[in-house]
Design a protein around this motif. Structure first.
Motif, PDB file in Angstrom:
ATOM      1  N   THR A  23       0.848  -1.201   0.000  1.00  0.00           N
ATOM      2  CA  THR A  23       0.000   0.000   0.000  1.00  0.00           C
ATOM      3  C   THR A  23       0.877   1.242   0.000  1.00  0.00           C
ATOM      4  N   PRO A  24       0.934   1.972  -1.123  1.00  0.00           N
ATOM      5  CA  PRO A  24       1.719   3.202  -1.147  1.00  0.00           C
ATOM      6  C   PRO A  24       1.193   4.185  -0.098  1.00  0.00           C
ATOM      7  N   GLY A  25       2.099   4.897   0.530  1.00  0.00           N
ATOM      8  CA  GLY A  25       1.686   5.887   1.533  1.00  0.00           C
ATOM      9  C   GLY A  25       1.643   5.318   2.933  1.00  0.00           C
ATOM     10  N   MET A  26       1.926   4.012   3.070  1.00  0.00           N
ATOM     11  CA  MET A  26       1.924   3.384   4.387  1.00  0.00           C
ATOM     12  C   MET A  26       3.340   3.440   4.949  1.00  0.00           C
ATOM     13  N   GLY A  27       3.535   4.154   6.035  1.00  0.00           N
ATOM     14  CA  GLY A  27       4.867   4.255   6.632  1.00  0.00           C
ATOM     15  C   GLY A  27       5.069   3.135   7.633  1.00  0.00           C
ATOM     16  N   PHE A  81     -10.240  -3.480  -4.182  1.00  0.00           N
ATOM     17  CA  PHE A  81     -11.485  -3.424  -3.407  1.00  0.00           C
ATOM     18  C   PHE A  81     -11.856  -2.002  -2.995  1.00  0.00           C
ATOM     19  N   ARG A  82     -11.170  -1.032  -3.562  1.00  0.00           N
ATOM     20  CA  ARG A  82     -11.425   0.361  -3.162  1.00  0.00           C
ATOM     21  C   ARG A  82     -12.722   0.906  -3.762  1.00  0.00           C
ATOM     22  N   GLN A  83     -13.167   2.012  -3.165  1.00  0.00           N
ATOM     23  CA  GLN A  83     -14.368   2.737  -3.595  1.00  0.00           C
ATOM     24  C   GLN A  83     -15.623   1.859  -3.612  1.00  0.00           C
ATOM     25  N   ARG A  84     -15.684   0.981  -2.612  1.00  0.00           N
ATOM     26  CA  ARG A  84     -16.888   0.168  -2.394  1.00  0.00           C
ATOM     27  C   ARG A  84     -17.418   0.389  -0.985  1.00  0.00           C
ATOM     28  N   GLY A  85     -16.889   1.395  -0.287  1.00  0.00           N
ATOM     29  CA  GLY A  85     -17.371   1.675   1.067  1.00  0.00           C
ATOM     30  C   GLY A  85     -16.676   0.887   2.166  1.00  0.00           C
ATOM     31  N   ILE A  86     -15.642   0.092   1.802  1.00  0.00           N
ATOM     32  CA  ILE A  86     -14.998  -0.763   2.807  1.00  0.00           C
ATOM     33  C   ILE A  86     -14.205   0.078   3.815  1.00  0.00           C
ATOM     34  N   GLY A  87     -13.432   1.047   3.312  1.00  0.00           N
ATOM     35  CA  GLY A  87     -12.627   1.889   4.220  1.00  0.00           C
ATOM     36  C   GLY A  87     -13.522   2.626   5.207  1.00  0.00           C
ATOM     37  N   SER A  88     -14.597   3.232   4.690  1.00  0.00           N
ATOM     38  CA  SER A  88     -15.455   3.998   5.607  1.00  0.00           C
ATOM     39  C   SER A  88     -16.167   3.082   6.588  1.00  0.00           C
ATOM     40  N   LYS A  89     -16.502   1.859   6.160  1.00  0.00           N
ATOM     41  CA  LYS A  89     -17.170   0.941   7.096  1.00  0.00           C
ATOM     42  C   LYS A  89     -16.216   0.542   8.226  1.00  0.00           C
ATOM     43  N   HIS A 107      -7.925  10.885  16.869  1.00  0.00           N
ATOM     44  CA  HIS A 107      -6.930  11.514  15.996  1.00  0.00           C
ATOM     45  C   HIS A 107      -6.280  10.466  15.092  1.00  0.00           C
ATOM     46  N   LEU A 108      -5.687  10.927  14.011  1.00  0.00           N
ATOM     47  CA  LEU A 108      -4.864  10.039  13.173  1.00  0.00           C
ATOM     48  C   LEU A 108      -3.740  10.864  12.556  1.00  0.00           C
ATOM     49  N   PHE A 109      -2.720  10.175  12.137  1.00  0.00           N
ATOM     50  CA  PHE A 109      -1.584  10.815  11.465  1.00  0.00           C
ATOM     51  C   PHE A 109      -1.705  10.561   9.968  1.00  0.00           C
ATOM     52  N   ILE A 110      -1.400  11.596   9.186  1.00  0.00           N
ATOM     53  CA  ILE A 110      -1.460  11.412   7.723  1.00  0.00           C
ATOM     54  C   ILE A 110      -0.280  12.152   7.095  1.00  0.00           C
ATOM     55  N   TYR A 111       0.391  11.511   6.148  1.00  0.00           N
ATOM     56  CA  TYR A 111       1.492  12.186   5.459  1.00  0.00           C
ATOM     57  C   TYR A 111       0.951  13.388   4.679  1.00  0.00           C
ATOM     58  N   PHE A 120     -10.277  11.125   1.243  1.00  0.00           N
ATOM     59  CA  PHE A 120     -11.087  10.135   1.952  1.00  0.00           C
ATOM     60  C   PHE A 120     -11.538  10.681   3.313  1.00  0.00           C
ATOM     61  N   TRP A 121     -10.580  11.184   4.123  1.00  0.00           N
ATOM     62  CA  TRP A 121     -10.944  11.635   5.474  1.00  0.00           C
ATOM     63  C   TRP A 121     -11.841  12.866   5.405  1.00  0.00           C
ATOM     64  N   ALA A 122     -11.613  13.728   4.416  1.00  0.00           N
ATOM     65  CA  ALA A 122     -12.476  14.907   4.278  1.00  0.00           C
ATOM     66  C   ALA A 122     -13.909  14.473   3.941  1.00  0.00           C
TER      67      ALA A 122
HETATM   68  C1  LIG Z   1      -8.013   5.844   1.574  1.00  0.00           C
HETATM   69  C2  LIG Z   1      -8.574   4.433   1.439  1.00  0.00           C
HETATM   70  C3  LIG Z   1      -8.468   3.709   2.784  1.00  0.00           C
HETATM   71  C4  LIG Z   1     -10.068   4.566   1.049  1.00  0.00           C
HETATM   72  O1  LIG Z   1     -10.667   3.287   1.112  1.00  0.00           O
HETATM   73  P1  LIG Z   1     -11.986   2.964   0.266  1.00  0.00           P
HETATM   74  O2  LIG Z   1     -12.537   1.672   0.746  1.00  0.00           O
HETATM   75  O3  LIG Z   1     -11.686   3.061  -1.180  1.00  0.00           O
HETATM   76  O4  LIG Z   1     -12.931   4.180   0.677  1.00  0.00           O
HETATM   77  P2  LIG Z   1     -14.526   4.237   0.602  1.00  0.00           P
HETATM   78  O5  LIG Z   1     -15.025   3.436  -0.560  1.00  0.00           O
HETATM   79  O6  LIG Z   1     -15.117   3.920   1.933  1.00  0.00           O
HETATM   80  O7  LIG Z   1     -14.742   5.798   0.279  1.00  0.00           O
HETATM   81  C5  LIG Z   1     -15.395   6.690   1.167  1.00  0.00           C
HETATM   82  C6  LIG Z   1     -15.379   8.079   0.543  1.00  0.00           C
HETATM   83  O8  LIG Z   1     -14.040   8.570   0.443  1.00  0.00           O
HETATM   84  C7  LIG Z   1     -13.882   9.307  -0.779  1.00  0.00           C
HETATM   85  N1  LIG Z   1     -12.904   8.628  -1.634  1.00  0.00           N
HETATM   86  C8  LIG Z   1     -12.469   7.349  -1.551  1.00  0.00           C
HETATM   87  N2  LIG Z   1     -11.576   7.093  -2.530  1.00  0.00           N
HETATM   88  C9  LIG Z   1     -11.471   8.246  -3.250  1.00  0.00           C
HETATM   89  C10 LIG Z   1     -10.714   8.618  -4.399  1.00  0.00           C
HETATM   90  N3  LIG Z   1      -9.898   7.745  -5.015  1.00  0.00           N
HETATM   91  N4  LIG Z   1     -10.839   9.888  -4.859  1.00  0.00           N
HETATM   92  C11 LIG Z   1     -11.674  10.770  -4.271  1.00  0.00           C
HETATM   93  N5  LIG Z   1     -12.427  10.469  -3.171  1.00  0.00           N
HETATM   94  C12 LIG Z   1     -12.323   9.224  -2.680  1.00  0.00           C
HETATM   95  C13 LIG Z   1     -15.234   9.317  -1.467  1.00  0.00           C
HETATM   96  O9  LIG Z   1     -15.936  10.493  -1.090  1.00  0.00           O
HETATM   97  C14 LIG Z   1     -15.903   8.110  -0.876  1.00  0.00           C
HETATM   98  O10 LIG Z   1     -17.304   8.193  -0.834  1.00  0.00           O
HETATM   99  P3  LIG Z   1     -18.164   7.865  -2.168  1.00  0.00           P
HETATM  100  O11 LIG Z   1     -17.628   6.561  -2.683  1.00  0.00           O
HETATM  101  O12 LIG Z   1     -19.551   7.797  -1.643  1.00  0.00           O
HETATM  102  O13 LIG Z   1     -17.895   8.994  -3.082  1.00  0.00           O
HETATM  103  C15 LIG Z   1      -7.857   3.616   0.327  1.00  0.00           C
HETATM  104  O14 LIG Z   1      -7.841   4.383  -0.855  1.00  0.00           O
HETATM  105  C16 LIG Z   1      -6.423   3.257   0.685  1.00  0.00           C
HETATM  106  O15 LIG Z   1      -6.168   2.179   1.233  1.00  0.00           O
HETATM  107  N6  LIG Z   1      -5.485   4.179   0.380  1.00  0.00           N
HETATM  108  C17 LIG Z   1      -4.056   3.945   0.662  1.00  0.00           C
HETATM  109  C18 LIG Z   1      -3.743   3.946   2.145  1.00  0.00           C
HETATM  110  C19 LIG Z   1      -4.064   5.267   2.797  1.00  0.00           C
HETATM  111  O16 LIG Z   1      -3.790   6.335   2.275  1.00  0.00           O
HETATM  112  N7  LIG Z   1      -4.669   5.139   3.997  1.00  0.00           N
HETATM  113  C20 LIG Z   1      -4.985   6.294   4.820  1.00  0.00           C
HETATM  114  C21 LIG Z   1      -3.776   6.619   5.675  1.00  0.00           C
HETATM  115  S1  LIG Z   1      -4.088   7.999   6.734  1.00  0.00           S
END
Ligand SMILES: CC(C)(COP(=O)(O)OP(=O)(O)OC[C@H]1O[C@@H](n2cnc3c(N)ncnc32)[C@H](O)[C@@H]1OP(=O)(O)O)[C@@H](O)C(=O)NCCC(=O)NCCS
Length: 139
Positions: A23-27, A81-89, A107-111, A120-122
């Motif tokens: 996973t790019p961005g993972m420290g 598996f991204r953009q299917r709501g898994i991260g937010s769940k 809180h969380l840390f983000i680069y 995503f967090w926004a």
């Molecule tokens: C960030 C990450 C965890 C998101 O996981 P995900 O399962 O794809 O996220 P979700 O499907 O729950 O997305 C939730 C919302 O985030 C936003 N989002 C997610 N991916 C996005 C993208 N590529 N571009 C813009 N917005 C995005 C969207 O608003 C989305 O809601 P919507 O699908 O209703 O529009 C995933 O991309 C990841 O693993 N990234 C690399 C690791 C990382 O950066 N982790 C965070 C460290 S702080």
């Protein structure tokens, strides 16, 4: 088949490390060795979750607290598996658990250059603090 969400345990370590490493961005650091993750999970039972699809870990989130504030670490979703709501769940599961434990803020840390992470967090209405930095010391 719908992915399965379940509590993380230390037997998941090899699958977690594999996901984090690709996973790019993972420290990753020595704080991510198996004994350190086991220590974290033991100190924060019931807080960290994984997502499993056909026996493989496709997403994970470490969550815990220090008795005062909650902290999230190493959220990762497999690119397939991204953009299917898994991260937010995963985030919502851990936040509900921390809230149930009486924690009122997390809180969380983000680069700084993790633009995808920031989007995503926004979207989950987290605030990127402009008034606080992070200071660190290796001991
Ligand atoms: C960030 C990450 C965890 C998101 O996981 P995900 O399962 O794809 O996220 P979700 O499907 O729950 O997305 C939730 C919302 O985030 C936003 N989002 C997610 N991916 C996005 C993208 N590529 N571009 C813009 N917005 C995005 C969207 O608003 C989305 O809601 P919507 O699908 O209703 O529009 C995933 O991309 C990841 O693993 N990234 C690399 C690791 C990382 O950066 N982790 C965070 C460290 S702080």
């Amino acid at each position: 088949m719908a992915p399965l969400y379940r509590e993380m345990n230390i037997q998941d370590y090899d699958g977690l490390l594999d996901l984090w490493k690709r996973t790019p961005g993972m420290g990753l650091s020595s704080a991510d060795r198996k004994t350190a993750i086991e220590f974290f999970l033991d100190r924060n039972p019931g807080c960290s979750y994984i997502t499993v699809e056909t026996g493989k870990i496709v997403a994970c989130l470490l969550a815990g607290h220090d008795g005062r504030r909650g902290y999230l670490h190493h959220l990762a979703v497999d690119p397939e598996f991204r953009q299917r709501g898994i991260g937010s769940k995963l985030v919502n599961i851990s936040l509900d658990i921390l809230k149930g434990m009486g924690i009122g803020k997390v809180h969380l840390f983000i680069y700084n250059d993790n633009e995808l992470g920031k989007k995503f967090w926004a979207a989950l209405v987290w605030e990127l603090r402009q008034d606080i930095g992070i200071m660190s010391l290796a001991i």
